[in-house]
Design a protein around this motif. Structure first.
Motif, PDB file in Angstrom:
ATOM      1  N   GLY A   1       0.808  -1.207   0.000  1.00 61.49           N
ATOM      2  CA  GLY A   1       0.000   0.000   0.000  1.00 61.49           C
ATOM      3  C   GLY A   1       0.846   1.262   0.000  1.00 61.49           C
ATOM      4  O   GLY A   1       0.478   2.272  -0.620  1.00 61.49           O
ATOM      5  N   PHE A   2       1.997   1.218   0.672  1.00 61.71           N
ATOM      6  CA  PHE A   2       2.896   2.374   0.654  1.00 61.71           C
ATOM      7  C   PHE A   2       3.539   2.534  -0.720  1.00 61.71           C
ATOM      8  O   PHE A   2       3.709   3.657  -1.200  1.00 61.71           O
ATOM      9  CB  PHE A   2       3.969   2.250   1.741  1.00 61.71           C
ATOM     10  N   LEU A   3       3.880   1.416  -1.357  1.00 62.07           N
ATOM     11  CA  LEU A   3       4.436   1.498  -2.706  1.00 62.07           C
ATOM     12  C   LEU A   3       3.400   2.078  -3.671  1.00 62.07           C
ATOM     13  O   LEU A   3       3.729   2.907  -4.530  1.00 62.07           O
ATOM     14  CB  LEU A   3       4.898   0.124  -3.186  1.00 62.07           C
ATOM     15  N   ALA A   4       2.138   1.663  -3.524  1.00 58.96           N
ATOM     16  CA  ALA A   4       1.066   2.203  -4.366  1.00 58.96           C
ATOM     17  C   ALA A   4       0.906   3.704  -4.130  1.00 58.96           C
ATOM     18  O   ALA A   4       0.741   4.477  -5.083  1.00 58.96           O
ATOM     19  CB  ALA A   4      -0.245   1.469  -4.095  1.00 58.96           C
ATOM     20  N   ALA A   5       0.982   4.126  -2.868  1.00 57.73           N
ATOM     21  CA  ALA A   5       0.873   5.555  -2.563  1.00 57.73           C
ATOM     22  C   ALA A   5       2.033   6.335  -3.185  1.00 57.73           C
ATOM     23  O   ALA A   5       1.843   7.433  -3.710  1.00 57.73           O
ATOM     24  CB  ALA A   5       0.837   5.768  -1.051  1.00 57.73           C
ATOM     25  N   MET A   6       3.228   5.758  -3.142  1.00 56.63           N
ATOM     26  CA  MET A   6       4.380   6.422  -3.763  1.00 56.63           C
ATOM     27  C   MET A   6       4.181   6.556  -5.270  1.00 56.63           C
ATOM     28  O   MET A   6       4.489   7.600  -5.851  1.00 56.63           O
ATOM     29  CB  MET A   6       5.660   5.645  -3.460  1.00 56.63           C
ATOM     30  N   LEU A   7       3.661   5.523  -5.893  1.00 52.95           N
ATOM     31  CA  LEU A   7       3.402   5.605  -7.329  1.00 52.95           C
ATOM     32  C   LEU A   7       2.324   6.644  -7.636  1.00 52.95           C
ATOM     33  O   LEU A   7       2.438   7.392  -8.611  1.00 52.95           O
ATOM     34  CB  LEU A   7       3.031   4.228  -7.883  1.00 52.95           C
ATOM     35  N   ASP A   8       1.291   6.722  -6.812  1.00 54.52           N
ATOM     36  CA  ASP A   8       0.254   7.740  -7.000  1.00 54.52           C
ATOM     37  C   ASP A   8       0.847   9.137  -6.843  1.00 54.52           C
ATOM     38  O   ASP A   8       0.495  10.061  -7.588  1.00 54.52           O
ATOM     39  CB  ASP A   8      -0.883   7.507  -6.011  1.00 54.52           C
ATOM     40  N   GLU A   9       1.793   9.301  -5.897  1.00 57.39           N
ATOM     41  CA  GLU A   9       2.458  10.590  -5.664  1.00 57.39           C
ATOM     42  C   GLU A   9       3.545  10.861  -6.706  1.00 57.39           C
ATOM     43  O   GLU A   9       4.203  11.882  -6.668  1.00 57.39           O
ATOM     44  CB  GLU A   9       3.063  10.639  -4.252  1.00 57.39           C
ATOM     45  N   THR A  10       3.744   9.927  -7.630  1.00 56.78           N
ATOM     46  CA  THR A  10       4.644  10.127  -8.762  1.00 56.78           C
ATOM     47  C   THR A  10       3.837  10.462 -10.011  1.00 56.78           C
ATOM     48  O   THR A  10       4.097  11.466 -10.683  1.00 56.78           O
ATOM     49  CB  THR A  10       5.489   8.856  -9.027  1.00 56.78           C
ATOM     50  N   LEU A  11       2.838   9.632 -10.316  1.00 57.85           N
ATOM     51  CA  LEU A  11       2.073   9.803 -11.549  1.00 57.85           C
ATOM     52  C   LEU A  11       1.227  11.068 -11.531  1.00 57.85           C
ATOM     53  O   LEU A  11       1.182  11.807 -12.520  1.00 57.85           O
ATOM     54  CB  LEU A  11       1.182   8.582 -11.787  1.00 57.85           C
ATOM     55  N   GLY A  12       0.541  11.329 -10.421  1.00 54.42           N
ATOM     56  CA  GLY A  12      -0.305  12.518 -10.330  1.00 54.42           C
ATOM     57  C   GLY A  12       0.458  13.806 -10.606  1.00 54.42           C
ATOM     58  O   GLY A  12       0.045  14.611 -11.454  1.00 54.42           O
ATOM     59  N   PRO A  13       1.581  14.031  -9.921  1.00 52.50           N
ATOM     60  CA  PRO A  13       2.340  15.254 -10.175  1.00 52.50           C
ATOM     61  C   PRO A  13       2.892  15.381 -11.592  1.00 52.50           C
ATOM     62  O   PRO A  13       3.103  16.488 -12.072  1.00 52.50           O
ATOM     63  CB  PRO A  13       3.475  15.176  -9.140  1.00 52.50           C
ATOM     64  N   ALA A  14       3.124  14.262 -12.289  1.00 58.79           N
ATOM     65  CA  ALA A  14       3.568  14.362 -13.686  1.00 58.79           C
ATOM     66  C   ALA A  14       2.538  15.128 -14.506  1.00 58.79           C
ATOM     67  O   ALA A  14       2.883  15.927 -15.371  1.00 58.79           O
ATOM     68  CB  ALA A  14       3.790  12.965 -14.276  1.00 58.79           C
ATOM     69  N   LEU A  15       1.259  14.906 -14.202  1.00 62.66           N
ATOM     70  CA  LEU A  15       0.182  15.608 -14.902  1.00 62.66           C
ATOM     71  C   LEU A  15      -0.083  16.970 -14.283  1.00 62.66           C
ATOM     72  O   LEU A  15      -0.204  17.977 -14.995  1.00 62.66           O
ATOM     73  CB  LEU A  15      -1.097  14.765 -14.878  1.00 62.66           C
ATOM     74  N   ILE A  16      -0.174  17.031 -12.972  1.00 62.22           N
ATOM     75  CA  ILE A  16      -0.528  18.284 -12.288  1.00 62.22           C
ATOM     76  C   ILE A  16       0.464  19.403 -12.601  1.00 62.22           C
ATOM     77  O   ILE A  16       0.092  20.561 -12.701  1.00 62.22           O
ATOM     78  CB  ILE A  16      -0.683  18.047 -10.777  1.00 62.22           C
ATOM     79  N   ALA A  17       1.738  19.047 -12.800  1.00 60.44           N
ATOM     80  CA  ALA A  17       2.756  20.051 -13.135  1.00 60.44           C
ATOM     81  C   ALA A  17       2.490  20.714 -14.479  1.00 60.44           C
ATOM     82  O   ALA A  17       3.021  21.786 -14.754  1.00 60.44           O
ATOM     83  CB  ALA A  17       4.141  19.410 -13.130  1.00 60.44           C
ATOM     84  N   THR A  18       1.655  20.120 -15.308  1.00 56.68           N
ATOM     85  CA  THR A  18       1.361  20.680 -16.636  1.00 56.68           C
ATOM     86  C   THR A  18       0.113  21.556 -16.652  1.00 56.68           C
ATOM     87  O   THR A  18      -0.183  22.174 -17.669  1.00 56.68           O
ATOM     88  CB  THR A  18       1.169  19.557 -17.681  1.00 56.68           C
TER      89      THR A  18
END
Length: 145
Positions: free
Chosen positions: A62-79
Motif C-alpha cells: 500500500g505504501f508502494l502504491a501511494a508512492m506511485l500515485d504521488e509520482t504519476l499525479g504530479p507528472a500531470l498536475i505540473a502541466t
C-alpha cells in the motif's frame, strides 16, 4: 533544479515554497528530483522508512502504491494551470520484487492526455536500479473551485 517562479498551481506553489506540501507527501518523504512539464515527465524520490515495513521486513504494498500515485499525479498536475487539478480515478499497480527501506525513485509520465481524461504510467526503482513496482493510472482534469 531551477523552476519557473511565475508558474502557479498546487504543484508549483509547493515547489516554490509558497504552500506546504500535502501531509501524504511528507509522510512518504517525497522529494522532487526533476520535472519536465513540456514532455509530461517527472522524477521524484521517497524515503521509505522502517515504519512502512510489513511482518516480512519489506515495504508494505500500500505504501508502494501511494508512492506511485504521488509520482504519476504530479507528472500531470505540473502541466496544468493554477485553477485545475487532476484526481486519480484508477490506479493499477504491479509489484515486481520486494522493496526494502531506503530511498526509492519514482519516474512518471503522461501516456495520453485528453481534454478531461489522462492516462499515466510509471515505475518505482530501488537503489540497485531495478524496478520494484510499476503502475498505470487514469486521472480526470477538473477545475478547482
Amino acid at each position: 533544479m531551477e523552476t519557473d517562479p511565475h508558474r502557479r498551481g498546487p504543484f508549483w506553489d509547493v515547489v516554490a515554497g509558497r504552500a506546504l506540501p500535502p501531509p501524504s507527501a511528507v509522510l512518504l518523504g517525497w522529494e522532487l528530483i526533476e520535472v519536465d512539464p513540456e514532455h509530461g515527465t517527472i522524477e521524484v524520490a521517497f524515503a521509505a522508512g522502517e515504519q512502512f515495513v510489513n511482518p516480512m521486513g519489506v515495504i508494505q504494498g500500500g505504501f508502494l502504491a501511494a508512492m506511485l500515485d504521488e509520482t504519476l499525479g504530479p507528472a500531470l498536475i505540473a502541466t496544468l494551470p493554477e485553477n485545475r487539478f487532476a484526481p486519480t480515478l484508477d490506479l493499477h499497480v504491479q509489484f515486481l520484487r520486494p522493496a526494502h527501506p531506503g530511498r526509492l525513485v519514482g519516474r512518471g509520465r503522461i501516456v495520453q492526455r485528453g481534454k478531461e481524461v489522462c492516462f499515466l504510467a510509471g515505475e518505482l526503482v530501488a537503489p540497485h536500479g531495478k524496478p520494484v513496482a510499476v503502475a498505470t493510472a487514469t486521472a480526470r482534469i477538473q477545475t478547482v473551485r
